[in-house]
Motif scaffolding. Structure first.
Motif: not given
Length: 271
Positions: A98-100, A91-92, A79-80, A22-24
């Motif tokens: 990790t964030a894309a 879009l994030r 990705f970082a 489940a992602v933000q």
């Protein structure tokens, strides 16, 4: 513009980081705000590529649950470790660690599965995908009087092939880039296709484009390795006026349909 292997690597990275989590989801820039809000908190259940198109599938109880991304000429998706967004982030996606972040895409929209399939149906076969059918590309090539150099860059013929793979595969098979598609021998096309499968799948694995055979490499020829942000060892791409690695003739360059085309006029005489 990224070539197809880059997009397949992004699909793999998306699943490696976020698969079945489940992602933000957000749109710091605001231009994808409504769609991002509808996906926020849902499970990212799949990511795939076809040619230069990236599809990210969310487990959302609504028909439009697939994010369709095309990076175009200036788009970036990277990705970082999670940190405040920098620049115009369309879009994030993040799992809190990790964030894309997606910057400057040509396209970012929501699709239904049916719309995704319709988009894929517009494309030619992708040499990286196991379901690719080279016969579809061959049928279109043999009916066209356009040059094979032009046809290979047409995403309706071979999805994911860009300027580097186009130039390199034609050199590796000694094909004159001006050869009309309807005069190309079937055996030549089958060899080109098999080589694209080999080269592009290797690009997914190693993350760069290497097309030079061992006997023409730096160690064999006693020369320094090529240094270029686009990838590794290549025969002709971005080597205009430099000596061909096989025959030492100067590599040629010309503009074809707005893109630079590189070739060796001595090695590539085959029509």
């Amino acid at each position: 513009m990224p070539e197809g292997h880059v997009i397949h690597r992004l699909a793999r990275a998306t699943m490696d980081h976020f698969g079945d989590k489940a992602v933000q989801v957000s749109s710091p820039q605001g231009r994808f705000d409504g769609a991002a809000a509808s996906l926020d908190g849902t499970v990212l259940q799949g990511a795939s590529a076809c040619g230069k198109h990236l599809f990210i599938d969310f487990a959302r109880p609504h028909p439009e649950h697939i994010v369709h991304i095309h990076l175009g000429l200036i788009g970036k998706f990277f990705f970082a470790p999670l940190a405040p967004p920098r620049g115009a982030v369309r879009l994030r996606i993040t799992d809190g660690v990790t964030a894309a972040d997606l910057h400057g895409p040509q396209m970012c929209r929501l699709l239904t599965p049916q719309e995704q399939q319709a988009q894929i149906a517009k494309l030619g076969p992708d040499p990286i995908r196991p379901d690719a059918d080279p016969e579809i590309a061959w049928t279109r090539i043999q009916r066209s009087g356009r040059s094979i150099a032009s046809l290979l860059m047409d995403q309706r013929i071979t999805a994911g092939v860009g300027n580097i793979y186009r130039a390199e595969v034609l050199f590796r098979h000694r094909v004159n880039p001006a050869t009309p598609g309807n005069t190309l021998r079937r055996a030549t096309w089958e060899a080109i296709w098999a080589d694209l499968v080999l080269l592009m799948r290797d690009g997914v694995t190693v993350g760069r484009i290497d097309t030079v055979r061992e006997e023409h490499g730096p160690e064999a020829q006693g020369r320094p390795p090529r240094v270029d942000r686009h990838g590794g060892e290549v025969y002709v791409y971005r080597r205009a006026a430099q000596p061909c690695l096989v025959c030492a003739s100067p590599v040629k360059v010309a503009t074809l349909e707005g893109r630079n085309l590189y070739w060796c006029s001595r090695c590539q005489r085959r029509r």
